[in-house]
Scaffold this motif. Structure first.
Motif, PDB file in Angstrom:
ATOM      1  N   TYR A  36      52.963 -22.348 106.758  1.00 49.48           N
ATOM      2  CA  TYR A  36      53.724 -23.528 106.339  1.00 49.48           C
ATOM      3  C   TYR A  36      54.919 -23.133 105.470  1.00 49.48           C
ATOM      4  CZ  TYR A  36      54.699 -27.720 103.536  1.00 49.48           C
ATOM      5  OH  TYR A  36      55.321 -28.758 102.872  1.00 49.48           O
ATOM      6  N   GLN A  37      54.682 -22.302 104.474  1.00 53.83           N
ATOM      7  CA  GLN A  37      55.763 -21.907 103.567  1.00 53.83           C
ATOM      8  C   GLN A  37      56.840 -21.106 104.292  1.00 53.83           C
ATOM      9  OE1 GLN A  37      53.422 -19.926 100.542  1.00 53.83           O
ATOM     10  NE2 GLN A  37      53.315 -21.774  99.277  1.00 53.83           N
ATOM     11  N   ARG A  38      56.432 -20.255 105.223  1.00 51.40           N
ATOM     12  CA  ARG A  38      57.399 -19.471 105.978  1.00 51.40           C
ATOM     13  C   ARG A  38      58.284 -20.378 106.821  1.00 51.40           C
ATOM     14  NH1 ARG A  38      57.583 -16.691 110.976  1.00 51.40           N
ATOM     15  NH2 ARG A  38      55.520 -17.454 111.555  1.00 51.40           N
ATOM     16  N   GLN A  39      57.685 -21.348 107.490  1.00 52.93           N
ATOM     17  CA  GLN A  39      58.480 -22.253 108.319  1.00 52.93           C
ATOM     18  C   GLN A  39      59.372 -23.158 107.467  1.00 52.93           C
ATOM     19  OE1 GLN A  39      58.938 -21.968 111.417  1.00 52.93           O
ATOM     20  NE2 GLN A  39      57.264 -20.587 111.946  1.00 52.93           N
ATOM     21  N   MET A  40      58.892 -23.593 106.325  1.00 55.91           N
ATOM     22  CA  MET A  40      59.714 -24.434 105.452  1.00 55.91           C
ATOM     23  C   MET A  40      60.924 -23.666 104.935  1.00 55.91           C
ATOM     24  SD  MET A  40      58.654 -27.579 105.233  1.00 55.91           S
ATOM     25  CE  MET A  40      59.188 -28.246 103.646  1.00 55.91           C
ATOM     26  N   ARG A  41      60.755 -22.398 104.607  1.00 50.49           N
ATOM     27  CA  ARG A  41      61.897 -21.573 104.180  1.00 50.49           C
ATOM     28  C   ARG A  41      62.899 -21.451 105.322  1.00 50.49           C
ATOM     29  NH1 ARG A  41      57.760 -18.415 101.778  1.00 50.49           N
ATOM     30  NH2 ARG A  41      57.799 -16.968 103.538  1.00 50.49           N
ATOM     31  N   CYS A  43      63.458 -23.521 107.728  1.00 53.91           N
ATOM     32  CA  CYS A  43      64.095 -24.793 108.069  1.00 53.91           C
ATOM     33  C   CYS A  43      65.055 -25.285 106.999  1.00 53.91           C
ATOM     34  CB  CYS A  43      63.021 -25.859 108.310  1.00 53.91           C
ATOM     35  SG  CYS A  43      62.009 -25.570 109.773  1.00 53.91           S
ATOM     36  N   ALA A  44      65.107 -24.602 105.866  1.00 57.35           N
ATOM     37  CA  ALA A  44      65.877 -25.105 104.724  1.00 57.35           C
ATOM     38  C   ALA A  44      67.353 -25.288 105.040  1.00 57.35           C
ATOM     39  CB  ALA A  44      65.704 -24.173 103.527  1.00 57.35           C
ATOM     40  N   GLN A  51      64.923 -34.194 106.684  1.00 58.61           N
ATOM     41  CA  GLN A  51      63.720 -34.869 107.175  1.00 58.61           C
ATOM     42  C   GLN A  51      62.438 -34.199 106.678  1.00 58.61           C
ATOM     43  OE1 GLN A  51      63.968 -37.794 108.714  1.00 58.61           O
ATOM     44  NE2 GLN A  51      66.175 -37.488 108.397  1.00 58.61           N
ATOM     45  N   LEU A  52      62.597 -33.087 105.982  1.00 60.53           N
ATOM     46  CA  LEU A  52      61.449 -32.385 105.415  1.00 60.53           C
ATOM     47  C   LEU A  52      61.400 -32.517 103.894  1.00 60.53           C
ATOM     48  CD1 LEU A  52      61.545 -29.126 107.590  1.00 60.53           C
ATOM     49  CD2 LEU A  52      60.441 -31.311 108.092  1.00 60.53           C
ATOM     50  N   ALA A 163      60.895 -33.440 111.748  1.00 61.11           N
ATOM     51  CA  ALA A 163      62.280 -33.058 112.018  1.00 61.11           C
ATOM     52  C   ALA A 163      62.914 -33.961 113.068  1.00 61.11           C
ATOM     53  CB  ALA A 163      62.337 -31.597 112.476  1.00 61.11           C
ATOM     54  N   ARG A 164      62.147 -34.389 114.026  1.00 66.60           N
ATOM     55  CA  ARG A 164      62.660 -35.224 115.121  1.00 66.60           C
ATOM     56  C   ARG A 164      62.605 -36.718 114.789  1.00 66.60           C
ATOM     57  NH1 ARG A 164      65.553 -34.121 119.399  1.00 66.60           N
ATOM     58  NH2 ARG A 164      64.195 -35.077 120.958  1.00 66.60           N
TER      59      ARG A 164
END
Length: 345
Positions: A36-41, A43-44, A51-52, A163-164
């Motif tokens: 989760y943290q890797r994907q949030m970084r 997507c920043a 949207q996050l 995101a969508r």
């Protein structure tokens, strides 16, 4: 905490803090949190990063193999039930303790079935030094790898819902504020089947997040062999996720009477998309693409055998349980819906 009293959260056992987890579940929690943290970084800096905002990761007590995206009062969350940890880990552990699973892939002998399901040896949050009784290193590494890949895809799928802007859309059209991974016969009743098509849409956009992240995170360029291995391992992990959503093995027609697409059709769409993407990016031959796609399905078919699912859908020489004509119909509807959804403000 805002989500502690939410009716949807409470209905699935309520929140559980990491300190309340067993040692085994705490290790799996750490893997989910890392993904989760890797994907949030990642997507920043994306155009959809807003949207996050105010997004929380929730862990629920429920034994159901479920996850969902939710949005209420301007707050957003991705929720994962503990039962999903157990289902994924158990499926991969059972497979990797079977001597007929992926023959020739491992140097070691398969561990005994008793050792395979013993979870007491999990100690290290980084998964660098885990000892299960009877487990050789190469099979344990494969177990950890497949579990992480499956979790990474699930996290990307739920982030894709946010995101969508799927949930605001569903709130406007159906009055629904949550997108649930378990089949739900009470939703998806509007004329354009928006709820079901949104799941297909999140699958593909989640896969896009996953693949971009895999390639961006690599420390060196991938050669042909590495690209094929990475694709195969991810395909097996993702297909197993949908296999676990299909354990009741209901007919495809019955599944389409609920809010979600048939799990096998989601798997068919994503396995084709994943192998086609890797073939394009890494200049595979068309024969390579077909071979790696089919090998992933054969491998997951072995998991279906080990889980004692009937032949005809996930395994076996026949495909009568896959409802291929219905798949083609749904695929056309998805493409039409995606084009229309892309044009929404």
């Amino acid at each position: 905490m805002f989500w502690a009293g939410d009716a949807d959260v409470v209905s699935l056992g309520g929140l559980i803090e990491p300190d309340a987890l067993s040692g085994f579940q705490r290790q799996l929690h750490n893997l989910v949190l890392e993904a989760y943290q890797r994907q949030m970084r990642r997507c920043a800096d994306e155009p959809f990063a807003d949207q996050l905002d105010d997004l929380s990761l929730l862990f629920l007590r429920s034994a159901s193999p479920n996850a969902f995206a939710i949005e209420k009062d301007g707050r957003r969350a991705v929720a994962i039930c503990l039962g999903l940890f157990d289902a994924l880990w158990g499926a991969f552990a059972m497979a990797l303790s079977d001597s007929d699973f992926m023959p020739g892939y491992f140097d070691s002998e398969a561990p005994s079935s008793a050792g395979a399901m013993n979870r007491q040896g999990l100690r290290d949050p980084a998964w660098a030094d885990i000892a299960l009784p009877g487990w050789p290193e190469d099979r344990l590494a494969a177990l950890n790898d497949l579990f992480y890949r499956a979790v990474d895809f699930l996290v990307c799928h739920e982030l894709a819902h946010h995101a969508r802007r799927h949930i605001p859309y569903l709130q406007d059209t159906l009055g629904i504020g949550r997108v649930d991974e378990c089949l739900n016969a009470t939703a998806g009743t509007n004329s354009d089947d928006a709820y079901r098509l949104i799941e297909f849409d999140a699958d593909h956009h989640g896969l896009d997040l996953l693949v971009v992240g895999m390639i961006d995170d690599t420390e060196r360029p991938w050669d042909l062999d590495r690209s094929q291995t990475q694709c195969f391992q991810s395909a097996v992990a993702i297909l197993t996720v949908f296999l676990l959503f299909d354990l009741d093995h209901a007919s495809v027609d019955l599944q389409y009477g609920s809010s979600h697409p048939a799990p096998v059709h989601r798997a068919m769409r994503l396995s084709a998309a994943l192998t086609s993407t890797f073939a394009r990016l890494f200049a595979w031959t068309d024969e390579d693409r077909i071979d790696w796609h089919d090998l992933a399905w054969i491998t997951v078919g072995e998991i279906a055998r080990i889980l004692e699912l009937p032949e005809g859908r996930w395994r076996g020489e026949f495909t009568q349980g896959m409802a291929l004509a219905r798949f083609c119909k749904e695929e056309r509807a998805l493409l039409k819906f995606a084009r229309r959804f892309d044009r929404l403000p």
